[in-house]
Design an enzyme around this catalytic site. Structure first.
Site, PDB file in Angstrom:
ATOM      1  N   ILE A 167       0.840  -1.209   0.000  1.00  0.00           N
ATOM      2  CA  ILE A 167       0.000   0.000   0.000  1.00  0.00           C
ATOM      3  C   ILE A 167       0.871   1.254   0.000  1.00  0.00           C
ATOM      4  O   ILE A 167       0.573   2.233  -0.702  1.00  0.00           O
ATOM      5  CB  ILE A 167      -0.943  -0.015   1.226  1.00  0.00           C
ATOM      6  CG1 ILE A 167      -1.920  -1.203   1.128  1.00  0.00           C
ATOM      7  CG2 ILE A 167      -1.711   1.288   1.343  1.00  0.00           C
ATOM      8  CD1 ILE A 167      -2.759  -1.434   2.374  1.00  0.00           C
ATOM      9  N   ARG A 219      13.579  -0.442   4.716  1.00  0.00           N
ATOM     10  CA  ARG A 219      14.515  -0.966   5.715  1.00  0.00           C
ATOM     11  C   ARG A 219      15.697  -1.685   5.082  1.00  0.00           C
ATOM     12  O   ARG A 219      16.778  -1.713   5.633  1.00  0.00           O
ATOM     13  CB  ARG A 219      13.794  -1.930   6.661  1.00  0.00           C
ATOM     14  CG  ARG A 219      12.956  -1.211   7.667  1.00  0.00           C
ATOM     15  CD  ARG A 219      12.428  -2.144   8.703  1.00  0.00           C
ATOM     16  NE  ARG A 219      11.603  -3.207   8.141  1.00  0.00           N
ATOM     17  CZ  ARG A 219      11.003  -4.132   8.845  1.00  0.00           C
ATOM     18  NH1 ARG A 219      11.145  -4.156  10.153  1.00  0.00           N
ATOM     19  NH2 ARG A 219      10.251  -5.053   8.268  1.00  0.00           N
ATOM     20  N   TYR A 242      -2.676  -6.286  16.904  1.00  0.00           N
ATOM     21  CA  TYR A 242      -2.812  -5.463  15.691  1.00  0.00           C
ATOM     22  C   TYR A 242      -3.984  -4.482  15.836  1.00  0.00           C
ATOM     23  O   TYR A 242      -3.857  -3.279  15.559  1.00  0.00           O
ATOM     24  CB  TYR A 242      -3.016  -6.390  14.495  1.00  0.00           C
ATOM     25  CG  TYR A 242      -3.088  -5.717  13.154  1.00  0.00           C
ATOM     26  CD1 TYR A 242      -1.950  -5.191  12.552  1.00  0.00           C
ATOM     27  CD2 TYR A 242      -4.295  -5.615  12.472  1.00  0.00           C
ATOM     28  CE1 TYR A 242      -2.013  -4.582  11.307  1.00  0.00           C
ATOM     29  CE2 TYR A 242      -4.374  -5.012  11.227  1.00  0.00           C
ATOM     30  CZ  TYR A 242      -3.230  -4.501  10.648  1.00  0.00           C
ATOM     31  OH  TYR A 242      -3.294  -3.900   9.413  1.00  0.00           O
ATOM     32  N   GLY A 268       3.800  -0.989   8.805  1.00  0.00           N
ATOM     33  CA  GLY A 268       3.056  -1.787   9.781  1.00  0.00           C
ATOM     34  C   GLY A 268       3.331  -3.266   9.627  1.00  0.00           C
ATOM     35  O   GLY A 268       3.785  -3.726   8.575  1.00  0.00           O
TER      36      GLY A 268
HETATM   37  N1  NAP Z   1      -2.990  -5.274   3.289  1.00  0.00           N
HETATM   38  C1  NAP Z   1      -4.114  -5.041   3.885  1.00  0.00           C
HETATM   39  O1  NAP Z   1      -5.138  -5.686   3.618  1.00  0.00           O
HETATM   40  C2  NAP Z   1      -4.219  -3.965   4.901  1.00  0.00           C
HETATM   41  C3  NAP Z   1      -5.478  -3.674   5.425  1.00  0.00           C
HETATM   42  C4  NAP Z   1      -5.604  -2.649   6.343  1.00  0.00           C
HETATM   43  C5  NAP Z   1      -4.506  -1.944   6.747  1.00  0.00           C
HETATM   44  N2  NAP Z   1      -3.281  -2.256   6.248  1.00  0.00           N
HETATM   45  C6  NAP Z   1      -2.145  -1.459   6.719  1.00  0.00           C
HETATM   46  O2  NAP Z   1      -1.544  -0.819   5.620  1.00  0.00           O
HETATM   47  C7  NAP Z   1      -0.144  -0.658   5.874  1.00  0.00           C
HETATM   48  C8  NAP Z   1       0.632  -1.258   4.715  1.00  0.00           C
HETATM   49  O3  NAP Z   1       0.258  -2.618   4.599  1.00  0.00           O
HETATM   50  P1  NAP Z   1       0.755  -3.548   3.398  1.00  0.00           P
HETATM   51  O4  NAP Z   1      -0.298  -4.550   3.222  1.00  0.00           O
HETATM   52  O5  NAP Z   1       1.210  -2.720   2.270  1.00  0.00           O
HETATM   53  O6  NAP Z   1       1.974  -4.266   4.147  1.00  0.00           O
HETATM   54  P2  NAP Z   1       3.339  -4.876   3.577  1.00  0.00           P
HETATM   55  O7  NAP Z   1       3.252  -5.154   2.125  1.00  0.00           O
HETATM   56  O8  NAP Z   1       3.658  -5.963   4.536  1.00  0.00           O
HETATM   57  O9  NAP Z   1       4.353  -3.638   3.807  1.00  0.00           O
HETATM   58  C9  NAP Z   1       4.625  -3.180   5.091  1.00  0.00           C
HETATM   59  C10 NAP Z   1       5.621  -2.057   4.990  1.00  0.00           C
HETATM   60  O10 NAP Z   1       5.945  -1.603   6.310  1.00  0.00           O
HETATM   61  C11 NAP Z   1       7.361  -1.612   6.457  1.00  0.00           C
HETATM   62  N3  NAP Z   1       7.740  -1.870   7.830  1.00  0.00           N
HETATM   63  C12 NAP Z   1       7.308  -2.866   8.643  1.00  0.00           C
HETATM   64  N4  NAP Z   1       7.910  -2.774   9.843  1.00  0.00           N
HETATM   65  C13 NAP Z   1       8.718  -1.692   9.795  1.00  0.00           C
HETATM   66  C14 NAP Z   1       9.614  -1.099  10.726  1.00  0.00           C
HETATM   67  N5  NAP Z   1       9.787  -1.591  11.956  1.00  0.00           N
HETATM   68  N6  NAP Z   1      10.304  -0.004  10.336  1.00  0.00           N
HETATM   69  C15 NAP Z   1      10.144   0.506   9.097  1.00  0.00           C
HETATM   70  N7  NAP Z   1       9.342  -0.017   8.159  1.00  0.00           N
HETATM   71  C16 NAP Z   1       8.630  -1.116   8.517  1.00  0.00           C
HETATM   72  C17 NAP Z   1       7.825  -2.738   5.551  1.00  0.00           C
HETATM   73  O11 NAP Z   1       9.201  -2.595   5.296  1.00  0.00           O
HETATM   74  P3  NAP Z   1      10.082  -3.872   4.795  1.00  0.00           P
HETATM   75  O12 NAP Z   1       9.827  -4.005   3.325  1.00  0.00           O
HETATM   76  O13 NAP Z   1      11.462  -3.465   5.145  1.00  0.00           O
HETATM   77  O14 NAP Z   1       9.590  -5.053   5.596  1.00  0.00           O
HETATM   78  C18 NAP Z   1       6.936  -2.496   4.345  1.00  0.00           C
HETATM   79  O15 NAP Z   1       7.441  -1.443   3.573  1.00  0.00           O
HETATM   80  C19 NAP Z   1       0.137  -1.336   7.211  1.00  0.00           C
HETATM   81  O16 NAP Z   1       0.162  -0.363   8.219  1.00  0.00           O
HETATM   82  C20 NAP Z   1      -1.048  -2.265   7.363  1.00  0.00           C
HETATM   83  O17 NAP Z   1      -1.314  -2.541   8.715  1.00  0.00           O
HETATM   84  C21 NAP Z   1      -3.108  -3.245   5.327  1.00  0.00           C
END
Ligand code: NAP
Length: 250
Positions: A29, A49, A156, A93
């Site tokens: 996202i 990261r 979460y 996240g």
């Molecule tokens: N996917 C869904 O259905 C969904 C639904 C609702 C909300 N969300 C929220 O939307 C956001 C993005 O989700 P996504 O699905 O795109 O997740 P994702 O593909 O797992 O990406 C997560 C991102 O967060 C970074 N990250 C995680 N821990 C970190 C840390 N300690 N320090 C710095 N960066 C960190 C990761 O970096 P690395 O690449 O280095 O790991 C990655 O860039 C999150 O906050 C998630 O909770 C997602």
């Protein structure tokens, strides 16, 4: 009776290209959000990261659980952008799901430290420049489960619900300085995070979503971009669902 004189429109610099920082903007996202801003001509830096920043975007290394790393990332981003960050998208996240009785302290703390305290660290650093500029947009990426709750996701959901209090407190503290803080609450979005769910669980979730499908990352990105734009200047402390109706009523 004469109508009261209209309140003058405040000078709105957000019609200009904005200096945008997206945490966790190297994939999922966050990457869609960064690309949406870049497509609109804004100056964007993403945090990552490991590895290299995504093609066509500038990146800085940042670990959001570490205040020094956050500070250094902002300093580096501001050098790349040539000015302080005007729009912060706190998107980084993680999930570490498990039933309450079996959840370790470590899994609870890691999720809250990344999702909630990480957003706090970034917002705290971002408002330094925003207060000086008397303008700024903070957008926190939460989740539908923050208000809906989710079995197996106490850590979460608690971290994502906390973002609502964070945004609303920032709004009360700094709303008078031209800073808005809002929460975007996506439902299920097709990313690596949801691809990891079993097929059965994906089917169960789909049956509960009135829209009958998961969101695309771009659908979330467009709402984030709107909240950073001039048309959203008077929206603050809001929770905007992008969930196909899944969380209605919350
Ligand atoms: N996917 C869904 O259905 C969904 C639904 C609702 C909300 N969300 C929220 O939307 C956001 C993005 O989700 P996504 O699905 O795109 O997740 P994702 O593909 O797992 O990406 C997560 C991102 O967060 C970074 N990250 C995680 N821990 C970190 C840390 N300690 N320090 C710095 N960066 C960190 C990761 O970096 P690395 O690449 O280095 O790991 C990655 O860039 C999150 O906050 C998630 O909770 C997602």
């Amino acid at each position: 009776m004469t109508a009261p004189a209209p309140t003058p429109e405040p000078a709105d610099s957000s019609a200009q290209p904005q200096a945008v920082l997206v945490t966790g903007g190297n994939r999922g996202i966050g990457l869609a959000i960064a690309r949406a801003f870049a497509e609109d001509g804004h100056d964007v830096v993403v945090t990552h990261r490991s590895g290299e920043p995504p093609e066509g975007l500038r990146g800085v290394r940042c670990e959001v659980t570490d205040s020094e790393s956050v500070d250094a990332a902002f300093t580096e981003a501001e050098q790349l952008l040539g000015r302080p960050v005007q729009v912060l998208v706190a998107n980084a996240g993680i999930t570490r799901d498990g039933l309450l009785m079996r959840m370790s302290d470590e899994d609870f703390e890691a999720v809250v430290d990344t999702n909630l305290a990480g957003a706090f660290r970034c917002a705290r650093r971002a408002v330094k420049g925003m207060i000086r500029a008397r303008a700024g947009r903070i957008i926190l990426v939460s989740s539908v489960v923050g208000l809906l709750g989710s079995a197996g996701q106490t850590n979460y959901a608690a971290s994502k619900a906390g973002l609502v209090g964070l945004a609303r407190s920032i709004t009360r503290e700094l709303g008078g300085r031209g800073i808005t803080a809002n929460v975007v609450a996506p439902g299920f979005v097709r990313t690596e995070m949801t691809d990891e769910l079993s097929e059965d669980l994906q089917k169960t979730y789909l049956s509960q979503i009135p829209a009958g499908r998961f969101a695309t990352p771009e659908e979330v990105a467009r709402v984030v971009r709107f909240l950073a734009g001039p048309e959203a200047a008077y929206i603050s402390g809001a929770v905007i669902p992008v969930d196909g109706g899944l969380g209605m009523g919350h």
